[in-house]
Design a protein around this motif. Structure first.
Motif, PDB file in Angstrom:
ATOM      1  N   ALA A  35      -5.555  -5.744   0.970  1.00  0.00           N
ATOM      2  CA  ALA A  35      -6.191  -5.837   2.290  1.00  0.00           C
ATOM      3  C   ALA A  35      -5.630  -7.026   3.073  1.00  0.00           C
ATOM      4  O   ALA A  35      -5.340  -6.923   4.277  1.00  0.00           O
ATOM      5  CB  ALA A  35      -7.710  -5.960   2.125  1.00  0.00           C
ATOM      6  N   GLU A  36      -5.466  -8.160   2.390  1.00  0.00           N
ATOM      7  CA  GLU A  36      -4.887  -9.345   3.040  1.00  0.00           C
ATOM      8  C   GLU A  36      -3.426  -9.107   3.415  1.00  0.00           C
ATOM      9  O   GLU A  36      -2.951  -9.533   4.469  1.00  0.00           O
ATOM     10  CB  GLU A  36      -5.007 -10.551   2.103  1.00  0.00           C
ATOM     11  N   PHE A  37      -2.726  -8.414   2.541  1.00  0.00           N
ATOM     12  CA  PHE A  37      -1.312  -8.068   2.766  1.00  0.00           C
ATOM     13  C   PHE A  37      -1.165  -7.222   4.038  1.00  0.00           C
ATOM     14  O   PHE A  37      -0.296  -7.473   4.876  1.00  0.00           O
ATOM     15  CB  PHE A  37      -0.806  -7.310   1.542  1.00  0.00           C
ATOM     16  N   ILE A  38      -2.031  -6.239   4.209  1.00  0.00           N
ATOM     17  CA  ILE A  38      -1.954  -5.359   5.374  1.00  0.00           C
ATOM     18  C   ILE A  38      -2.349  -6.098   6.647  1.00  0.00           C
ATOM     19  O   ILE A  38      -1.802  -5.841   7.730  1.00  0.00           O
ATOM     20  CB  ILE A  38      -2.852  -4.114   5.172  1.00  0.00           C
ATOM     21  N   ARG A  39      -3.284  -7.031   6.547  1.00  0.00           N
ATOM     22  CA  ARG A  39      -3.641  -7.814   7.735  1.00  0.00           C
ATOM     23  C   ARG A  39      -2.458  -8.624   8.237  1.00  0.00           C
ATOM     24  O   ARG A  39      -2.266  -8.795   9.442  1.00  0.00           O
ATOM     25  CB  ARG A  39      -4.826  -8.743   7.420  1.00  0.00           C
ATOM     26  N   ALA A  40      -1.654  -9.135   7.309  1.00  0.00           N
ATOM     27  CA  ALA A  40      -0.484  -9.914   7.707  1.00  0.00           C
ATOM     28  C   ALA A  40       0.677  -9.025   8.126  1.00  0.00           C
ATOM     29  O   ALA A  40       1.422  -9.346   9.056  1.00  0.00           O
ATOM     30  CB  ALA A  40      -0.046 -10.826   6.563  1.00  0.00           C
ATOM     31  N   TYR A  41       0.839  -7.893   7.421  1.00  0.00           N
ATOM     32  CA  TYR A  41       1.957  -6.972   7.686  1.00  0.00           C
ATOM     33  C   TYR A  41       1.411  -5.574   7.996  1.00  0.00           C
ATOM     34  O   TYR A  41       1.549  -4.643   7.194  1.00  0.00           O
ATOM     35  CB  TYR A  41       2.873  -6.875   6.460  1.00  0.00           C
ATOM     36  N   PRO A  42       0.788  -5.388   9.151  1.00  0.00           N
ATOM     37  CA  PRO A  42       0.198  -4.063   9.446  1.00  0.00           C
ATOM     38  C   PRO A  42       1.218  -2.939   9.481  1.00  0.00           C
ATOM     39  O   PRO A  42       0.889  -1.785   9.188  1.00  0.00           O
ATOM     40  CB  PRO A  42      -0.464  -4.268  10.812  1.00  0.00           C
ATOM     41  N   LYS A  43       2.469  -3.248   9.800  1.00  0.00           N
ATOM     42  CA  LYS A  43       3.473  -2.188   9.891  1.00  0.00           C
ATOM     43  C   LYS A  43       3.940  -1.691   8.519  1.00  0.00           C
ATOM     44  O   LYS A  43       4.711  -0.731   8.444  1.00  0.00           O
ATOM     45  CB  LYS A  43       4.657  -2.655  10.739  1.00  0.00           C
ATOM     46  N   TYR A  44       3.468  -2.336   7.452  1.00  0.00           N
ATOM     47  CA  TYR A  44       3.765  -1.821   6.125  1.00  0.00           C
ATOM     48  C   TYR A  44       3.221  -0.402   5.976  1.00  0.00           C
ATOM     49  O   TYR A  44       3.803   0.426   5.268  1.00  0.00           O
ATOM     50  CB  TYR A  44       3.156  -2.728   5.057  1.00  0.00           C
ATOM     51  N   LEU A  45       2.119  -0.108   6.649  1.00  0.00           N
ATOM     52  CA  LEU A  45       1.513   1.213   6.557  1.00  0.00           C
ATOM     53  C   LEU A  45       2.440   2.303   7.098  1.00  0.00           C
ATOM     54  O   LEU A  45       2.303   3.476   6.738  1.00  0.00           O
ATOM     55  CB  LEU A  45       0.181   1.239   7.319  1.00  0.00           C
ATOM     56  N   GLU A  46       3.383   1.914   7.962  1.00  0.00           N
ATOM     57  CA  GLU A  46       4.335   2.888   8.487  1.00  0.00           C
ATOM     58  C   GLU A  46       5.326   3.349   7.427  1.00  0.00           C
ATOM     59  O   GLU A  46       6.064   4.311   7.640  1.00  0.00           O
ATOM     60  CB  GLU A  46       5.087   2.299   9.685  1.00  0.00           C
TER      61      GLU A  46
END
Length: 558
Positions: A68-79
């Protein structure tokens, strides 16, 4: 602050852009690139566990909290979720085995689902081809349609023109290096200059062969502790005046520390009369797209492919030779060239199958011939390459960038408790948090006494936890004189220096190594971090070290 993810949409200009655009555009691009890199580093170092040190493996956040913290910092990882779907669909053996594969360097040709599918030919075999390298390059020879199709597919994938380069398949990476050493004219071009911060079996084979043929071997040095090229010394070696230079062997990236090196070293070498061998084995699967090969045009290029990620590490090496360079090569009696042929697909019969052994053998032969003919008529299917082509450079590289920089940051947050000197559990060698660092990393684990846990032991313990790691040796390291003196005299005030040892007259250090492929996900890097965190428990280290010693052997049997 601008979002660092915007950097991944073009702030890392290719060599082609740097040389073809007007100067004012190049200057603007450099300014933008610098700002992007700075923003990325700032976001990474401030977003994950700020002002926090973990001194107990039970205190590290859970996988879910960390992600969750990782995605907050790197939201474009979800792409990059398309990669997760590919992994689940075509590499499901990774989930079934619950295995984390961090010891793969190279590019996978096939997917596991392709291997298992009854509609696809299961694999390929390599057979030795008793032919001299120069003769093979000049005269070619018979090759199956499968081999021709494979060559075309690989050259298209790497964006290499068949008009400019010839491709020879080799047993492995080491064979490719050795073939060049056996054929290069060291009698008139006596020097071999290499740029490697680590020991390499392939490079050792080249050096050994070259020295026997009269070559004078030199190596670049790397400044401690970041392992950056000692630019002044390397430049002096390249430009110094000699009658005939020789061969400059250059990787764009270290396959062990993840450090990257400037393209301009190749240009400088070419300008001063060196032939250039580019080692592309540590590049990402789509990095050749941004390489602009037509601008640098190395004389030789070497890369390697394995069959299936996480299942079958066998494969072959690829040696590309520039056609205009072929005439300077000398005849050799070496071996290592192979042909690519369809794998034998032996039929299995039930115990109650009717027919004589001879009749069954004839059926097998007919079925194998029929299947081979189907392969010969069709285009080679390499799901591994097709998938990377579909994903593209930006998506593949951005995913790796997020994962490796999170891992570096997380590793540096592990510290031994009750130490006044703030003793870190992990020492990372080479670049730390960096926008364009590679997806490889070299590190060591140190116990609460400050003593190194042997990398071979770490590797074996990781294997018990279903995590595959590598072990390597960093060398060609340059130290300031005062630190070098500390090593030679065993000065304990230079603690880190005292951990180095001499091998073959070269000071270096044995390390644990990891590498992330495009299929790596966050759970992979988190599981490695959680495993390493267990070494914060002094009892864990002592217990495993006792078992290692009690067995009185180099490896711990699981």
């Amino acid at each position: 602050m601008d979002s660092p993810e915007l950097c991944l949409r073009g702030c890392y200009p290719t060599p082609a852009l740097r040389t073809s655009e007007p100067e004012h555009i190049i200057a603007k691009m450099k300014t933008t690139s610098s700002a992007c890199r700075h923003n990325f580093k700032t976001t990474t170092t401030t977003s994950f566990f700020p002002n926090t040190q973990f001194t107990n493996h039970e205190s590290i956040p859970s996988l879910q909290e960390s992600f969750a913290e990782f995605i907050r910092a790197y939201p474009k990882y979800l792409e990059t979720s398309r990669i997760d779907k590919i992994r689940a669909r075509d590499y499901y053996h990774l989930s079934l085995s619950n295995h984390v594969c961090l010891d793969y360097i190279g590019i996978g040709l096939l997917s596991q689902s392709q291997i298992k599918s009854a509609n696809n030919f299961p694999s390929f075999d390599t057979t030795f081809k008793p032919v001299d390298l120069k003769a093979q390059l000049l005269n070619g020879g018979e090759e199956s349609k499968l081999e021709s199709a494979t060559k075309k597919r690989i050259m298209d994938f790497l964006n290499i023109s068949q008009n400019d380069y010839s491709l020879v398949f080799t047993t492995n990476r080491s064979s490719a290096f050795k073939l060049v050493a056996e054929s290069y004219p060291f009698k008139c071009n006596r020097e071999l200059l290499t740029v490697y911060d680590h020991e390499s079996e392939a490079l050792d084979a080249m050096i050994d062969t070259s020295e026997k043929r009269g070559a004078r071997v030199m190596a670049a040095e790397f400044k401690w502790p970041r392992l950056r090229v000692h630019s002044a010394k390397l430049r002096k070696t390249i430009v110094r005046k000699t009658k005939n230079r020789g061969l400059f062997v250059f990787p764009l990236r270290s396959r062990m520390s993840g450090a990257g090196y400037s393209y301009q070293w190749m240009t400088l070498a070419q300008q001063h009369g060196w032939h250039v061998l580019l080692d592309a084995c540590a590049l990402g699967p789509k990095d050749m797209d941004s390489f602009a090969l037509s601008l640098f045009r190395p004389d030789f290029l070497i890369c390697s492919f394995y069959k299936v990620f996480g299942e079958n590490p066998t494969g072959f090496g690829c040696l590309f030779v520039k056609k205009s360079t072929t005439p300077i090569l000398e005849a050799s009696s070496g071996s290592g060239i192979v042909s690519i042929k369809p794998a034998k697909n032996l039929l299995r019969f039930h115990e109650d199958s009717s027919g004589t052994d001879n009749e069954l053998q004839q059926i097998v032969i007919k079925e194998e011939n029929k299947k081979s003919e189907e392969i010969e008529r069709s285009n080679i299917e390499c799901n591994g390459l097709d998938q990377v082509d579909t994903l593209g450079l930006m998506l593949v590289n951005s995913r790796g960038r997020y994962l490796i920089n999170w891992l570096v940051t997380a590793m540096m947050k592990l510290h031994h408790p009750n130490r006044l000197d703030n003793c870190a559990l992990v020492t990372i060698y080479g670049p730390k948090v960096k926008f364009d660092r590679g997806s490889a990393m070299a590190f060591n684990i140190y116990d609460w006494k400050g003593e190194k846990v042997e990398p071979a032991l770490v590797q074996k313990l990781a294997d018990r936890n279903n995590i595959s790691l590598g072990v390597g040796f960093l060398h060609n390291i340059w130290f300031p004189e005062e630190e070098k003196k500390g090593i030679l005299e065993g000065n304990m005030k230079c603690k880190e220096m005292g951990r180095f040892r001499n091998r073959k007259g070269d000071y270096g250090i044995t390390v644990v190594t990891i590498a992330l492929t495009f299929l790596a996900d966050f759970e992979d890097v988190y599981r490695l971090w959680a495993f390493v965190a267990q070494f914060l428990d002094a009892d864990f280290v002592e217990k495993e070290r006792w078992r290692y010693t009690s067995l009185n052997q180099k490896t711990v049997e699981v």
